[in-house]
Write a protein that holds these residues in place. Structure first.
Motif, PDB file in Angstrom:
ATOM      1  N   TRP A 182       1.741   2.600   9.357  1.00  0.00           N
ATOM      2  CA  TRP A 182       2.824   1.872   8.702  1.00  0.00           C
ATOM      3  C   TRP A 182       2.262   0.738   7.865  1.00  0.00           C
ATOM      4  N   TYR A 183       1.318  -0.026   8.422  1.00  0.00           N
ATOM      5  CA  TYR A 183       0.710  -1.123   7.670  1.00  0.00           C
ATOM      6  C   TYR A 183      -0.060  -0.599   6.470  1.00  0.00           C
ATOM      7  N   PHE A 184      -0.754   0.518   6.640  1.00  0.00           N
ATOM      8  CA  PHE A 184      -1.494   1.117   5.529  1.00  0.00           C
ATOM      9  C   PHE A 184      -0.540   1.511   4.411  1.00  0.00           C
ATOM     10  N   ALA A 185       0.560   2.178   4.770  1.00  0.00           N
ATOM     11  CA  ALA A 185       1.540   2.586   3.760  1.00  0.00           C
ATOM     12  C   ALA A 185       2.159   1.373   3.072  1.00  0.00           C
ATOM     13  N   TRP A 186       2.398   0.319   3.831  1.00  0.00           N
ATOM     14  CA  TRP A 186       2.970  -0.891   3.260  1.00  0.00           C
ATOM     15  C   TRP A 186       2.003  -1.518   2.255  1.00  0.00           C
ATOM     16  N   LEU A 187       0.730  -1.609   2.619  1.00  0.00           N
ATOM     17  CA  LEU A 187      -0.259  -2.183   1.708  1.00  0.00           C
ATOM     18  C   LEU A 187      -0.428  -1.343   0.449  1.00  0.00           C
ATOM     19  N   VAL A 188      -0.524  -0.032   0.606  1.00  0.00           N
ATOM     20  CA  VAL A 188      -0.692   0.844  -0.559  1.00  0.00           C
ATOM     21  C   VAL A 188       0.553   0.795  -1.441  1.00  0.00           C
ATOM     22  N   THR A 222       0.752  -2.537  -3.328  1.00  0.00           N
ATOM     23  CA  THR A 222      -0.247  -2.549  -4.397  1.00  0.00           C
ATOM     24  C   THR A 222       0.211  -1.696  -5.574  1.00  0.00           C
ATOM     25  N   MET A 223       0.761  -0.517  -5.291  1.00  0.00           N
ATOM     26  CA  MET A 223       1.217   0.356  -6.366  1.00  0.00           C
ATOM     27  C   MET A 223       2.377  -0.264  -7.140  1.00  0.00           C
ATOM     28  N   ILE A 224       3.315  -0.906  -6.459  1.00  0.00           N
ATOM     29  CA  ILE A 224       4.438  -1.550  -7.138  1.00  0.00           C
ATOM     30  C   ILE A 224       3.929  -2.630  -8.084  1.00  0.00           C
ATOM     31  N   VAL A 225       2.985  -3.435  -7.614  1.00  0.00           N
ATOM     32  CA  VAL A 225       2.442  -4.510  -8.454  1.00  0.00           C
ATOM     33  C   VAL A 225       1.709  -3.930  -9.662  1.00  0.00           C
ATOM     34  N   LEU A 226       0.897  -2.897  -9.457  1.00  0.00           N
ATOM     35  CA  LEU A 226       0.149  -2.300 -10.565  1.00  0.00           C
ATOM     36  C   LEU A 226       1.070  -1.628 -11.575  1.00  0.00           C
TER      37      LEU A 226
END
Length: 67
Positions: free
Chosen positions: A30-36, A39-43
């Motif tokens: 869950w934390y991995f998916a949240w971080l990825v 990051t994708m939303i910001v990029l």
């Protein structure tokens, strides 16, 4: 010397990743998916802003008012 430094830094990163995996336990994915995802939303937002700015500059060069 550079190879040894790379090996040491890689070992530290892997040890830290294993430590985080042990600490998070079942919540790790869950934390991995949240971080990825974050990051994708910001990029994607930054890419959209850059594209909008480029299009606005092109319209200004052509003398077209977009407003």
């Amino acid at each position: 010397m550079k190879g040894l430094l790379t090996l040491i830094v890689g070992t530290v990163i892997i040890a830290f990743a294993i430590f985080l995996a042990v600490i998070t336990g079942d919540y790790g994915p869950w934390y991995f998916a949240w971080l990825v995802g974050t990051t994708m939303i910001v990029l994607i937002s930054a890419a959209g802003a850059a594209m909008f700015d480029h299009q606005d500059e092109e319209l200004d060069q052509k003398g077209i008012s977009s407003r």
